[in-house]
Design an enzyme around this catalytic site. Structure first.
Site, short mmCIF file in Angstrom:
data_model
loop_
_atom_site.label_atom_id
_atom_site.label_comp_id
_atom_site.label_asym_id
_atom_site.label_seq_id
_atom_site.Cartn_x
_atom_site.Cartn_y
_atom_site.Cartn_z
CB CYS A 2 -0.67 -0.23 1.16
SG CYS A 2 -1.98 -1.30 1.43
NE ARG A 27 4.58 2.49 -0.28
CZ ARG A 27 5.53 2.30 0.61
NH1 ARG A 27 6.64 2.48 -0.83
NH2 ARG A 27 5.94 1.70 1.26
CD1 TRP A 74 -0.39 -6.24 -3.50
CD2 TRP A 74 0.02 -6.48 -1.72
NE1 TRP A 74 0.22 -7.12 -3.54
CE2 TRP A 74 -0.05 -7.78 -2.16
CE3 TRP A 74 0.15 -7.11 -0.20
CZ2 TRP A 74 0.19 -9.08 -1.81
CZ3 TRP A 74 0.47 -8.34 0.52
CH2 TRP A 74 0.85 -9.31 -0.65
CG ASN A 98 2.61 0.49 4.00
OD1 ASN A 98 2.20 -0.70 3.59
ND2 ASN A 98 4.09 0.51 4.07
N GLY A 99 0.30 -1.68 6.02
CA GLY A 99 1.16 -2.26 6.86
C GLY A 99 -0.26 -3.61 7.05
CD GLU A 478 15.09 -13.09 -11.89
OE1 GLU A 478 14.78 -13.61 -10.26
OE2 GLU A 478 14.62 -12.00 -12.34
CE LYS A 482 11.68 -10.78 -13.78
NZ LYS A 482 12.28 -11.14 -12.42
CD GLU A 485 7.83 -11.32 -11.34
OE1 GLU A 485 8.86 -10.88 -11.60
OE2 GLU A 485 7.49 -10.47 -10.31
CG HIS A 501 18.59 -37.27 -5.76
ND1 HIS A 501 18.28 -37.56 -5.47
CD2 HIS A 501 19.20 -36.69 -6.67
CE1 HIS A 501 19.70 -38.04 -6.31
NE2 HIS A 501 20.35 -36.98 -6.59
CE LYS A 601 10.16 -2.52 -9.31
NZ LYS A 601 10.79 -3.82 -10.31
C1 F6R Z 1 10.24 -9.99 -9.40
C2 F6R Z 1 10.59 -9.04 -8.84
C3 F6R Z 1 10.17 -9.55 -6.76
C4 F6R Z 1 11.67 -8.40 -6.62
C5 F6R Z 1 11.64 -8.55 -4.84
C6 F6R Z 1 12.56 -7.87 -3.68
O1 F6R Z 1 10.32 -9.73 -10.28
O2 F6R Z 1 10.63 -8.29 -8.32
O3 F6R Z 1 11.08 -11.11 -6.30
O4 F6R Z 1 13.08 -8.44 -6.28
O5 F6R Z 1 10.37 -8.41 -4.07
O6 F6R Z 1 12.22 -6.74 -4.37
P1 F6R Z 1 13.70 -5.58 -3.37
O7 F6R Z 1 14.88 -6.31 -4.69
O8 F6R Z 1 12.84 -4.53 -4.57
O9 F6R Z 1 13.91 -5.85 -2.83
#
Ligand code: F6R
Length: 606
Positions: A2, A27, A74, A98-99, A478, A482, A485, A501, A601
């Site tokens: 949020c 956020r 969020w 927020n929280g 990774e 990607k 998500e 395994h 984000k």
């Molecule tokens: C995936 C992604 C998340 C962030 C994670 C940490 O594409 O963006 O997994 O890497 O939420 O975020 P930061 O780097 O802002 O601590």
């Protein structure tokens, strides 16, 4: 997560709150709302969905106060809906939060017994009623002290009051909160970025602090309600471009920007004349550090995992890597000669911050690797190494991942040379390789046509696997992250050697499997594992690098060849096809690439 914003002014605030909320959408973006105070009446407009929808709704309504609060959500408690959108109000106050309030259920029951009626399923509404209840017998400041004491969990709060035409209360525990100073007006925001278009003068609340913001004055208090002084900081004026330009999505722009961001970052740290890596003002002597703990979440955690391979190979340090949400609850043995490194694009991730805070309380050496240098994690570190990649707006981290790997790699090279593990000749050669990296990334990016066709198969499959060994294993994780998500597909990252395994049972006819097997020391081993999945019906997409040697494996479905580079730097190149694979798979499915469902984000709740 949020985002919250508040403005008290002698001018109307609605449009500026909306603009700040747009900046805070990183956020959370499942619902939004605003409340302003006009002639003693709190007016609220809320909606499910994005700030754009809120803006449209507002254009049909008169909401013109000179004081107001806004929120992007969020969801944690209660599904995304107009009813659960913030602000939440009682008959006398309106709150944005927020929280998470961990004891909200108990508090709600107590308040219901006293006659308070609740409309939403949120934890936040409890705060509005708790403040209302305490105000009956306490003055405003004591009310805030008592309410904050009652709340368990983490929060950043903004509160306006029906009978206080000029007052916003801000309070922080865990979740970040900034306060801004303007001419005849003052502001509150989840971060300084949300306030940047209005002011470059800000203060940050520390944990447990609260403030009373009026248009011509701001008072700060500690947990007990004692007045405290705050430093006013000047933010850099350059509000960098947050424009997509000609790109369809921020994510594609950010992928294509990587040659530039890598070049910029290399230029910040590499002294080309003297052929060395400069890390100015590093506060510790090299022999004071015997081990490293690297901590992050999600993509940032993957960059830490890769760095472990580099540090183990090139330094004398013992290296451990931890997911921040696990680190913070473990029984840790803190070591004075250990450097704790926190990696975070946003610098606001709640778990990473909490992990840092534990180290801080134990007086450990703290270094952070961040993109946002004004962030909480950066501010609370002993030493900060920025990744210099500019704002990352797309929710899926791309250029920041490469930036995190790059800074970790340069730190590793410096330590390696200072510890005399590598000699000057090798050190200089590795720096020369780094200087070429940007160009090689640029060349590797030219794979769109092929990857777009390949993505159709992925987009139409039920699930996929990503396999790699050594530092290609975190790259596999990774790549899978990607795809999950962005394309909302089950994708599993696995160490290639571990398939037999258990996970091999998942392989069925036609299942797409990505094998990351650059021509490094583990190439042949990975190719054998690749053969095992091919024999069981997998459609293998092999990611490797150019080589004169033939690929000794049959029945590979597709191969993507990245440029040739020294083994250490291969992860920078093998990542690129995986970013594009996720992007095009999501595009094929018509999903919202920059704002995938259920995500945000910056993850500011635990
Ligand atoms: C995936 C992604 C998340 C962030 C994670 C940490 O594409 O963006 O997994 O890497 O939420 O975020 P930061 O780097 O802002 O601590």
């Amino acid at each position: 997560m949020c985002g919250i914003v508040g403005i008290t002014s002698n001018k109307q605030v609605t449009s500026r709150i909306i603009n700040s909320l747009k900046k805070l959408e990183y956020r959370g973006y499942d619902s939004a709302g605003i409340a302003t105070l006009e002639e003693g009446i709190i007016k609220e407009v809320k909606c499910e969905g994005r700030v754009d929808i809120l803006e449209k709704n507002i254009s049909k309504i008169n909401i013109n106060g000179e004081i107001g609060i806004g929120h992007v959500r969020w969801a944690t408690h209660g599904k995304p809906s107009t009813l659960n959108a913030h602000p939440h109000s009682s008959e006398v106050v309106s709150v944005v939060h927020n929280g998470i309030i961990e004891n909200s259920t108990i508090l709600k029951k107590l308040l219901e017994k006293k006659g308070h009626q609740f409309k939403s399923q949120t934890d936040t509404e409890v705060i509005a009623h708790l403040v209302t209840d305490y105000l009956k017998k306490n003055n405003l400041k004591n009310t805030i002290v008592k309410v904050l004491k009652k709340l368990h969990g983490s929060f950043a709060l903004g509160i306006i009051f029906k009978d206080q035409p000029d007052l916003i209360v801000g309070a922080r525990r865990g979740s970040p909160l900034a306060v801004g100073y303007g001419p005849n007006e003052n502001y509150l925001g989840s971060d300084s970025y949300a306030l940047k278009s209005m002011t470059n003068k800000v203060s940050y609340l520390n944990d447990g602090e609260f403030c009373l913001i009026k248009k011509d004055n701001i008072d700060f208090f500690d947990t007990k309600g004692n007045k405290i002084n705050k430093k006013i900081l000047n933010l850099s004026k350059n509000d960098q471009s947050y424009d997509k330009g000609d790109y369809k999505h921020f994510m594609s722009k950010e992928i294509e920007e990587q040659p530039t961001t890598i070049k910029n970052c290399v230029n910040e740290y590499v002294d080309k004349v003297n052929q060395k890596i400069n890390i100015y003002n590093f506060p510790w002597k090299i022999n004071e550090i015997k081990s490293l703990v690297l901590v992050g979440c999600g993509t940032a955690y993957h960059s830490c995992m890769i760095a472990k391979y580099w540090f183990e190979k090139n330094s004398l340090l013992e290296v451990n890597v931890d997911i921040a949400s696990e680190f913070r609850y473990r029984k840790l043995k803190f070591k004075k000669d250990c450097l704790y490194v926190f990696v975070s694009q946003s610098g606001e991730t709640a778990d990473t911050y909490a992990a840092l805070d534990i180290c801080k309380k134990n007086k450990m050496k703290i270094c952070s690797i961040v993109n946002v240098v004004e962030s909480s994690i950066a501010r609370d570190s002993d030493f900060v190494l920025p990744i210099h990649c500019g704002p990352e707006i797309g929710v899926a981290s791309t250029k920041a991942f490469l930036g995190q790997m790059l800074v970790l790699y340069m730190l590793c090279l410096k330590i390696s040379f200072d510890q005399k593990i590598i000699n000057k000749k090798v050190y200089v050669q590795k720096i020369k390789n780094l200087l070429l990296l940007s160009k090689l990334i640029k060349k590797t990016l030219l794979i769109d046509n092929k990857i777009q066709i390949i993505s159709k198969t992925f987009a139409n499959s039920r699930g996929s696997m990503f396999l790699g060994r050594g530092y290609s294993f975190p790259i596999a994780l990774e790549g899978a992250l990607k795809l999950k998500e962005l394309a909302y597909m089950h994708a599993e990252g696995y160490p290639a050697g571990e398939m037999k395994h258990g996970p091999l049972a998942l392989i069925e006819e036609g299942m797409p499997v990505v094998v990351i097997a650059p021509r490094d020391e583990l190439y042949k081993k990975t190719v054998s594992n690749m053969q095992e999945v091919i024999s069981r019906g997998a459609k293998v997409l092999l990611i490797t690098n150019k080589s004169k040697d033939e690929i000794f494996s049959e029945n590979i479905w597709e191969t993507i060849t990245v440029e040739n580079v020294s083994n250490d730097l291969l992860p920078f190149l093998t990542t690129i096809p995986l970013q594009k694979l996720a992007y095009y798979s999501a595009l094929e499915k018509g999903y919202d690439i920059d704002k995938p469902r259920n995500l945000a984000k910056s993850v500011t709740v635990e």
